[in-house]
Write an enzyme that holds these catalytic residues in place. Structure first.
Site, PDB file in Angstrom:
ATOM      1  N   TYR A 143       0.865  -1.185   0.000  1.00 25.52           N
ATOM      2  CA  TYR A 143       0.000   0.000   0.000  1.00 25.52           C
ATOM      3  C   TYR A 143       0.896   1.227   0.000  1.00 25.52           C
ATOM      4  O   TYR A 143       1.837   1.328   0.794  1.00 25.52           O
ATOM      5  CB  TYR A 143      -0.861  -0.025   1.267  1.00 25.52           C
ATOM      6  CG  TYR A 143      -1.741   1.188   1.460  1.00 25.52           C
ATOM      7  CD1 TYR A 143      -2.863   1.389   0.667  1.00 25.52           C
ATOM      8  CD2 TYR A 143      -1.458   2.120   2.459  1.00 25.52           C
ATOM      9  CE1 TYR A 143      -3.684   2.493   0.862  1.00 25.52           C
ATOM     10  CE2 TYR A 143      -2.277   3.222   2.665  1.00 25.52           C
ATOM     11  CZ  TYR A 143      -3.383   3.401   1.866  1.00 25.52           C
ATOM     12  OH  TYR A 143      -4.196   4.488   2.072  1.00 25.52           O
ATOM     13  N   ASP A 238       9.382   2.594  -0.622  1.00 25.67           N
ATOM     14  CA  ASP A 238       8.394   3.267   0.214  1.00 25.67           C
ATOM     15  C   ASP A 238       8.673   2.857   1.655  1.00 25.67           C
ATOM     16  O   ASP A 238       8.273   1.779   2.113  1.00 25.67           O
ATOM     17  CB  ASP A 238       6.982   2.852  -0.226  1.00 25.67           C
ATOM     18  CG  ASP A 238       5.903   3.480   0.652  1.00 25.67           C
ATOM     19  OD1 ASP A 238       6.251   4.040   1.713  1.00 25.67           O
ATOM     20  OD2 ASP A 238       4.727   3.382   0.290  1.00 25.67           O
ATOM     21  N   LYS A 266       5.422   9.068   9.028  1.00 27.22           N
ATOM     22  CA  LYS A 266       5.256   8.491  10.365  1.00 27.22           C
ATOM     23  C   LYS A 266       6.361   8.883  11.354  1.00 27.22           C
ATOM     24  O   LYS A 266       6.283   9.938  11.946  1.00 27.22           O
ATOM     25  CB  LYS A 266       5.073   6.982  10.250  1.00 27.22           C
ATOM     26  CG  LYS A 266       3.827   6.660   9.378  1.00 27.22           C
ATOM     27  CD  LYS A 266       3.421   5.232   9.425  1.00 27.22           C
ATOM     28  CE  LYS A 266       2.372   4.871   8.389  1.00 27.22           C
ATOM     29  NZ  LYS A 266       1.016   5.291   8.732  1.00 27.22           N
TER      30      LYS A 266
HETATM   31  N1  HOZ Z   1      -4.500   1.650   6.853  1.00 27.32           N
HETATM   32  C1  HOZ Z   1      -3.703   2.550   7.624  1.00 27.32           C
HETATM   33  C2  HOZ Z   1      -2.503   1.851   8.156  1.00 27.32           C
HETATM   34  N2  HOZ Z   1      -2.007   0.845   7.331  1.00 27.32           N
HETATM   35  C3  HOZ Z   1      -4.545   3.063   8.728  1.00 27.32           C
HETATM   36  C4  HOZ Z   1      -4.309   4.442   9.087  1.00 27.32           C
HETATM   37  C5  HOZ Z   1      -5.299   4.953  10.125  1.00 27.32           C
HETATM   38  O1  HOZ Z   1      -6.438   4.486  10.187  1.00 27.32           O
HETATM   39  O2  HOZ Z   1      -4.929   5.824  10.865  1.00 27.32           O
END
Ligand code: HOZ
Length: 430
Positions: A143, A238, A266
């Protein structure tokens, strides 16, 4: 009067679609009521009802120092007094860019943005602009944020919804995106043999963290490096999740493989909204105002976010930090394996740096196909049993988990006691 989680969820659903601002938070794949969090400190979070949990989400990665580290909070408070956003250059953004460039030798130049999605979207535009080619390769289950051209069998929230694509993305927008199996370098070679001169870049989570945790097979990343070099395509790591999470130089530091571009997010913002992309100087020279590839952002280099990022980067640079983090992750991973085996539950776990994966399967998966073959029902039962006893794992079988430096032995051992009982509940439910 205090509202319950259920009351807040009902109220949220009236004005926020699904009651959440990011789909996985809605608990749809695990069932039950999302916890509305009110505060956090170290390894713990507290919900609106005052219930304390040991947290393994860690804001999906940034909370590597534990929540609300005093130095980070102080840095944010001090920066905020001087103004929240200028839309103009500041010294702090130079400092963060210099810190990133110094720690990641592949990042000769850096552009700061406000999220991981922005970083990957911009890096891909840059790769296309630099090479003059249209196509990109991504991997199934990886992702890279929710830009249109990347929503092709993407993982994370999309997987959680059981919907591999997104409505609203015209087929033409993904016509140049090739989706290949993770860890299959032969498929990449074949794609290049067919479309080589049209491929601008290969983008990969070098350790996948959005389809649960999946590590690269030996030779996979090296193979990507070789084939990109051979065809003049750019290799984009990434490292939004893995950067400064799996080690002091991300996956590139652990493997010695140098990508052309890297995306970050992050941890580098310490909990504030920050992303970055950077890499080869000749490639970065194509970004506006130097070059013809447009990219911009009002909040880019935001002074408060820079302060949080710089304070975090200073603290994670302490000697022994990553050794200790990995030690705690291992304690958790090994302990969980042991407890599952004691209960007779088919289970595997894996960890790297401060990230881990839990799999309700006999072996650690190596691809999207393998991870989605796991027992999601077993995960749900385990998740709910842990949550009920104060341990908050990610509310999806397809997300990685995160350990912080404040998850000490006592916290991990408490987690293992809870997990032991959750595995027993699971075994009894069969
Ligand atoms: N799908 C995001 C992490 N892989 C979630 C982010 C979120 O909900 O804060």
């Amino acid at each position: 009067m205090t509202s319950t989680n259920a009351e807040l969820f009902d109220r949220a659903c009236r004005t926020i679609p699904g009651g959440v601002n990011s789909p996985v938070r809605a608990f749809r794949s695990v069932g039950g009521t999302p916890r509305f969090l009110k505060r956090a400190s170290g390894p713990h979070v507290w919900d609106a009802e005052g219930t304390q949990y040991i947290d393994y989400v860690g804001s999906w990665g940034p909370a590597i120092l534990g929540h609300a580290h005093p130095d980070v909070i102080r840095a944010v408070q001090e920066a905020a007094v001087d103004g929240l956003s200028f839309g103009a250059p500041t010294e702090a953004e130079i400092e963060l860019a210099e810190t990133l460039a110094a720690r990641l030798p592949s990042m000769e130049q850096v552009r700061l943005v406000s999220s991981g999605t922005e970083a990957t979207m911009s890096a891909i535009r840059l790769a296309r602009g630099f090479t003059g080619r249209p196509k990109l390769i991504k991997f199934e289950g990886c992702y890279h944020g929710h830009a249109d051209s990347l929503l092709v069998k993407a993982g994370s929230g999309l997987l959680t919804l059981g919907n591999p694509n997104s409505a609203g993305v015209p087929p033409e927008f993904v016509a140049h995106t090739l989706v290949l199996p993770f860890n299959d370098v032969e498929a990449v070679r074949q794609a290049f043999a067919q479309w080589g001169p049209e491929i601008a870049c290969v983008i990969v989570e070098p350790v996948a963290g959005n389809m649960n945790l999946i590590q690269p097979a030996p030779g996979f990343l090296q193979g990507l490096r070789e084939v990109c070099t051979e065809y003049g395509a750019l290799l984009i790591f990434d490292e939004v999740m893995t950067g400064f999470r799996v080690g002091p130089q991300g996956v590139q530091g652990l493997t010695g493989i140098r990508p052309d571009l890297t995306t970050l997010g992050k941890v580098i913002g310490g909990g504030m909204p920050v992303g970055a992309f950077g890499g080869r100087r000749d490639v970065m020279a194509q970004i506006a105002p130097l070059g013809p590839v447009y990219q911009a952002g009002t909040l880019s280099g935001n002074p408060v976010a820079m302060a949080a990022g710089l304070a975090t980067m200073a603290l994670i640079g302490a000697p022994g930090f990553y050794e200790r983090l990995a030690q705690q992750t291992n304690r958790l991973v090994e302990g969980l394996r042991e407890r599952a085996a004691m209960a007779g539950v088919p289970f595997a776990a894996d960890g790297i740096g401060g990230m881990f994966g839990l799999y309700f399967s006999e072996t650690v998966p190596t691809s999207f196909a393998e991870v989605t073959a796991g027992d999601v029902g077993a995960f749900k039962t385990f998740f709910q049993a842990c949550l009920a006893q104060g341990v908050y794992f990610a509310p999806s079988a397809f997300e990685a988990g995160f350990v912080s430096i404040t998850h000490d032995d006592a916290v991990i051992d408490r987690t293992l006691d809870v997990a032991e009982s959750a595995f027993r509940t699971l075994a009894q439910s069969r």
